[in-house]
Design an enzyme around this catalytic site. Structure first.
Site, short mmCIF file in Angstrom:
data_model
loop_
_atom_site.label_atom_id
_atom_site.label_comp_id
_atom_site.label_asym_id
_atom_site.label_seq_id
_atom_site.Cartn_x
_atom_site.Cartn_y
_atom_site.Cartn_z
N GLY A 1 0.82 -1.20 0.00
CA GLY A 1 0.00 0.00 0.00
C GLY A 1 0.86 1.25 0.00
O GLY A 1 1.91 1.29 0.66
N GLY B 1 -0.74 4.72 -0.45
CA GLY B 1 -1.55 5.92 -0.46
C GLY B 1 -1.09 6.91 0.59
O GLY B 1 0.07 6.89 1.03
N LYS C 1 -16.11 3.42 14.31
CA LYS C 1 -16.00 4.85 14.62
C LYS C 1 -16.37 5.69 13.40
O LYS C 1 -16.82 6.84 13.54
CB LYS C 1 -14.61 5.19 15.13
CG LYS C 1 -13.45 4.76 14.23
CD LYS C 1 -13.01 5.80 13.26
CE LYS C 1 -11.85 5.32 12.41
NZ LYS C 1 -11.39 6.31 11.42
N ARG D 1 -12.74 12.42 7.38
CA ARG D 1 -13.45 12.58 6.11
C ARG D 1 -14.93 12.23 6.23
O ARG D 1 -15.77 12.80 5.54
CB ARG D 1 -12.78 11.72 5.03
CG ARG D 1 -13.02 10.23 5.15
CD ARG D 1 -12.27 9.42 4.12
NE ARG D 1 -10.85 9.33 4.44
CZ ARG D 1 -10.04 8.39 3.93
NH1 ARG D 1 -10.50 7.50 3.08
NH2 ARG D 1 -8.78 8.35 4.27
N ASN D 2 -15.26 11.26 7.11
CA ASN D 2 -16.66 10.86 7.25
C ASN D 2 -17.49 11.99 7.87
O ASN D 2 -18.60 12.28 7.42
CB ASN D 2 -16.75 9.59 8.10
CG ASN D 2 -16.14 8.40 7.40
OD1 ASN D 2 -16.74 7.79 6.53
ND2 ASN D 2 -14.91 8.06 7.77
#
Length: 392
Positions: free
Chosen positions: A56, A58, A251, A316-317
């Site tokens: 990964g 990112g 969460k 971001r949520n």
């Protein structure tokens, strides 16, 4: 002995000396060990330095690569200097991303402005990255995990150990399947988890934070502690792999609720605090209902209440849920406009959690999760978030 290594986080309890003895390090106690910070001078070196592979690249994967690369250089008795990082090949500003990372020592697309250690080697070949690794770090979007596992299965060193940093879960046939469970089943290896109140950019900028490593075998937990712990990225380890993972997924659901609160002008900090408190309780209830081995102490670590707080204020949520209320746009439009290629996980998790609870006829025991789901689906107005215990 340096007192630095006895320091504990703002949340938690001081572990007695007994909990830090060699007997506990080698797993000789029958009860779960309380969360603790290892003592540097007592950590046992591996027989040979461990080679690390990162899957990964990112935003979060690049921030972690900075930490892991530096710690590998700092601890040659524990880790091989070169750390390979699997990078999905793509072009950025007319150059291959792997070329940018290896020549400029920076992931200019996903973590611009942050220099990476020169021992981080970007590799577009997944098998090349993992085949010689003793320690594997999974830090990629959860939806790609099944394909990655299918590709590397049977191509790893015997005795390889893994750790997941993936804040997401899979849902198969209305059943919750944790990323650690997928990795353990497919690769037949020991798996730990790392979760916490860790915003990638802040970690990369070396702003102080805490995180939690969940382990089964305490020796492995301590080895991963050595790989990740720094002065500004303080790690505590917990005898609980599944608890941190579940917290990392749930969460995001609570953060959607917090974002709804932020989007309604009539609601403020008191309202958000209430939603967060109830959300934490439902997270704990859900985790221990489906995984009875999950430790209550886990919820008071960085991976629990710490991560919940930072996500409900800066994630971001939360951001997208507030925009959903204020703009009236669809979730797809908001994700595209605000996240620039990143994925919004909270809405999908809210829907999948609801389906599990409904299928098991326990949805009424989770009124906040139920209310968040209904707002996400447009069945209730965002203002109804505070009526979670009044709606059927």
């Amino acid at each position: 002995m340096n007192s630095k290594f006895l320091k504990i986080g703002a949340i938690g309890t001081l572990v007695g000396v007994t909990a830090l003895t060699g007997m506990h390090y080698f797993g000789c106690c029958s009860k779960p060990i309380k969360p603790f910070t290892p003592i540097e001078d007592e950590i046992k070196k591996p027989k040979t330095p461990q080679k690390v592979g990162i899957i990964g690249s990112g935003n979060w994967g690049s921030a972690i690569a900075k930490i892991v690369g530096a710690n590998a250089l700092k601890n040659p008795d524990f880790f091989v200097e070169e750390v390979k990082q699997y990078v999905y090949e793509e072009e950025f500003e007319g150059r291959k991303l792997t070329e940018i990372i290896n020549e400029d020592h920076m992931n200019k697309k996903y973590l611009p402005g942050i220099e990476l250690p020169e021992n981080i080697v970007a590799d577009p070949d997944l098998i090349s990255t993992v085949k010689d690794a003793d320690l594997l770090i999974f830090v990629l979007p959860h939806q790609f995990v099944p394909r990655i596992l299918g590709t590397i299965k049977g191509k790893l060193k015997k005795g390889v150990r893994a750790i997941t940093l993936i804040k997401g879960v899979n849902f198969i046939d209305n059943k919750l399947v944790l990323i650690s469970e997928l990795i353990e089943k497919e690769l037949e290896c020991e798996v730990c988890s790392l979760m916490g109140a860790n915003v990638a950019n802040e970690v990369a900028q070396e702003q102080y934070c805490e995180t939690s490593i969940g382990y089964k075998n305490v020796e492995t937990g301590i080895l991963f502690w050595k790989l990740f712990n720094t002065e500004n990225f303080e790690v505590r380890i917990v005898n609980d792999v599944k608890g941190p993972e579940i917290c990392g997924a749930l969460k995001n659901v609570v953060a959607i609720g917090a974002g709804f609160v932020d989007g309604v002008e009539e609601y403020g900090g008191n309202t958000k605090a209430a939603i967060m408190r109830v959300g934490l309780m439902e997270m704990k209830q859900f985790a221990q209902m489906y995984y009875p081995s999950v430790q209550t102490e886990t919820f008071f670590e960085s991976c629990g209440v710490g991560d919940l707080i930072t996500t409900c204020f800066g994630g971001r949520n939360r951001k997208c849920a507030e925009a959903f209320v204020r703009t009236k746009k669809s979730w797809e439009e908001i994700e595209k406009e605000l996240l620039k290629g990143q994925k919004l996980q909270g809405t999908g998790t809210a829907i999948e959690v609801y389906e599990i609870l409904k299928n098991d006829n326990v949805i009424d025991k989770f009124p906040l999760f139920k209310t968040i789901y209904k707002i996400v689906k447009g069945k209730l107005d965002p203002e109804d978030i505070v009526k979670y215990d009044q709606l059927d």
